[in-house]
Design an enzyme around this catalytic site. Structure first.
Site, PDB file in Angstrom:
ATOM      1  N   TYR A  57      -2.287  28.394   1.752  1.00 43.22           N
ATOM      2  CA  TYR A  57      -1.049  28.160   2.505  1.00 43.22           C
ATOM      3  C   TYR A  57      -0.267  29.479   2.542  1.00 43.22           C
ATOM      4  O   TYR A  57       0.447  29.834   1.617  1.00 43.22           O
ATOM      5  CB  TYR A  57      -0.205  27.054   1.876  1.00 43.22           C
ATOM      6  CG  TYR A  57      -0.845  25.684   1.846  1.00 43.22           C
ATOM      7  CD1 TYR A  57      -1.955  25.382   2.632  1.00 43.22           C
ATOM      8  CD2 TYR A  57      -0.324  24.674   1.052  1.00 43.22           C
ATOM      9  CE1 TYR A  57      -2.534  24.128   2.617  1.00 43.22           C
ATOM     10  CE2 TYR A  57      -0.900  23.410   1.026  1.00 43.22           C
ATOM     11  CZ  TYR A  57      -2.000  23.140   1.805  1.00 43.22           C
ATOM     12  OH  TYR A  57      -2.577  21.899   1.784  1.00 43.22           O
ATOM     13  N   HIS A 131     -10.641  21.775  -2.382  1.00 36.72           N
ATOM     14  CA  HIS A 131      -9.894  21.551  -1.150  1.00 36.72           C
ATOM     15  C   HIS A 131     -10.694  20.852  -0.044  1.00 36.72           C
ATOM     16  O   HIS A 131     -10.192  19.947   0.613  1.00 36.72           O
ATOM     17  CB  HIS A 131      -9.370  22.900  -0.646  1.00 36.72           C
ATOM     18  CG  HIS A 131      -8.163  22.805   0.233  1.00 36.72           C
ATOM     19  ND1 HIS A 131      -7.247  23.824   0.339  1.00 36.72           N
ATOM     20  CD2 HIS A 131      -7.709  21.830   1.058  1.00 36.72           C
ATOM     21  CE1 HIS A 131      -6.294  23.474   1.193  1.00 36.72           C
ATOM     22  NE2 HIS A 131      -6.559  22.262   1.644  1.00 36.72           N
ATOM     23  N   SER A 213      -0.407  15.058   5.301  1.00 34.06           N
ATOM     24  CA  SER A 213       0.239  14.806   6.603  1.00 34.06           C
ATOM     25  C   SER A 213       0.623  13.331   6.711  1.00 34.06           C
ATOM     26  O   SER A 213       0.275  12.665   7.703  1.00 34.06           O
ATOM     27  CB  SER A 213      -0.647  15.235   7.779  1.00 34.06           C
ATOM     28  OG  SER A 213      -0.806  16.637   7.811  1.00 34.06           O
ATOM     29  N   PRO A 214       1.361  12.792   5.743  1.00 37.53           N
ATOM     30  CA  PRO A 214       1.627  11.348   5.725  1.00 37.53           C
ATOM     31  C   PRO A 214       2.531  10.886   6.860  1.00 37.53           C
ATOM     32  O   PRO A 214       2.594   9.685   7.153  1.00 37.53           O
ATOM     33  CB  PRO A 214       2.323  11.136   4.364  1.00 37.53           C
ATOM     34  CG  PRO A 214       2.962  12.450   4.059  1.00 37.53           C
ATOM     35  CD  PRO A 214       2.003  13.482   4.600  1.00 37.53           C
ATOM     36  N   GLY A 216       2.302  12.386   9.965  1.00 32.25           N
ATOM     37  CA  GLY A 216       1.635  12.698  11.225  1.00 32.25           C
ATOM     38  C   GLY A 216       1.491  14.183  11.488  1.00 32.25           C
ATOM     39  O   GLY A 216       0.980  14.584  12.522  1.00 32.25           O
ATOM     40  N   GLY A 221       3.801  15.332  15.291  1.00 28.76           N
ATOM     41  CA  GLY A 221       3.589  13.923  14.931  1.00 28.76           C
ATOM     42  C   GLY A 221       4.679  13.393  14.021  1.00 28.76           C
ATOM     43  O   GLY A 221       5.178  12.273  14.203  1.00 28.76           O
TER      44      GLY A 221
END
Ligand SMILES: NC(=O)c1ccc[n+]([C@@H]2O[C@H](COP(=O)([O-])OP(=O)(O)OC[C@H]3O[C@@H](n4cnc5c(N)ncnc54)[C@H](OP(=O)(O)O)[C@@H]3O)[C@@H](O)[C@H]2O)c1
Length: 294
Positions: A57, A131, A213-214, A216, A221
């Protein structure tokens, strides 16, 4: 254990974590340094005790460790009780000037973990995920490498990410029952079909399921979830909360082992999301959400 904490192996964490990725990458430029610190501190001040990061990241391939450095710095400069905070990071994806790749070899994972410890400024990591599968090697080999790091005291708990049921079972076999602490897979109202089996499988085996990405995702999203799902928007209005809180409360209601990690690059987002830990949706709300989403 209070209603707003959950377990990842031997670790106790808040029911929601913070996904730190949008501080370093996603839409446009990384967050300015002051705002990144403010966002991480806002999460901790709101009672979030799980910070999710990864070596890759970073704004560019040659700034690997950027996000881990932010997480380490924020913890050192926070005036709360750091001993309660769990840091999760990941290794196994490569970035170079030519693009991205995967390397699950023991030698690569060890070098990645050592770089992560340096970036975080820590002697050990609470939770270390492999990962993404590297399908050029035996799945079990990478998990064995992580088990070795755990025995050496470099990591406390082992996780895997982007894993299917078969891969979860390989990891369970290598690590022994109870040895696999967490599975982190994509899961949200806009992406759930391919992770539902894994979510249920984790629940059956006492493994934390961590939706990434809970909401979206950063590509729009998350911001548009209320527009995309009018029923979510309506339930949110009835409770006078944001649609993002409704999504997170719905995910938390899917099982005690579910620990979503909403991302944020602004303090306001994570302060709002954290309130989902105390949002009580009714059985009628949950039934309606299950009907439209699942
Ligand atoms: N294991 C993997 O392969 C993998 C892959 C991707 C991500 N992840 C992890 O999962 C974490 C979460 O995923 P994500 O960040 O991609 O997507 P996400 O959590 O679905 O969405 C993040 C976006 O949602 C917005 N947001 C959050 N809470 C909000 C609220 N209450 N109201 C309005 N907007 C809100 C944030 O906006 P602002 O930016 O404006 O604050 C942020 O950009 C990442 O940070 C990362 O740690 C893991």
């Amino acid at each position: 254990m209070s209603a707003s904490t959950r377990r990842i192996g031997s670790l106790t964490v808040s029911a929601l974590g913070l996904g730190a990725m949008p501080l370093s990458m996603g839409r446009g430029e990384p967050a300015p340094h002051d705002r990144a610190m403010a966002t991480l501190h806002a999460a901790l001040d709101a009672g979030i005790t799980l910070l999710d990061t990864a070596d890759i990241y970073a704004p560019s391939w040659d700034t690997t460790g950027h996000n881990e450095q932010l997480v380490g710095e924020a913890l050192r400069s926070w005036d709360g009780d750091r001993s309660q905070v769990v840091v999760a990071t990941k290794g196994g994806i490569t970035r170079s000037a030519e693009g991205g790749g995967r390397d699950g070899s023991a030698a690569y994972l060890r070098s990645a973990l050592e770089r992560s410890l340096t970036a975080l400024g820590m002697d050990s990591v609470d939770l270390y995920y492999w990962h993404r599968p590297d399908r050029s090697i035996r799945y079990a080999d990478a998990v064995e490498a992580l088990a070795g790091f755990q025995q050496e005291g470099l990591i406390r708990e082992v996780g895997i990410s982007n894993a299917n049921v078969e891969e979860i079972d390989v990891a369970r076999e290598v690590l022994g029952e109870g040895g696999l602490a967490a599975v982190q897979n994509e899961f949200s109202p806009t992406f759930f079909h391919t992770s539902r089996r894994e979510l249920e499988h984790c629940g059956e085996h006492g493994i934390a399921f961590v939706p990434w990405s809970p909401l979206g995702g950063t590509g729009g999203g998350a911001a548009a979830v209320g527009e995309r799902f009018p029923q979510i928007q309506r339930i949110a209005e009835a409770h006078a909360v944001s649609p993002q809180q409704v999504v997170l409360a719905w995910e938390l209601a899917l099982g005690e082992h579910v620990i979503p990690i909403p991302g944020a690059s602004r303090p306001e987002s994570i302060t709002d999301s954290a309130q989902a830990m105390s949002l009580q949706l009714s059985d009628v709300d949950l039934a309606e959400l299950n009907q439209i989403i699942l």
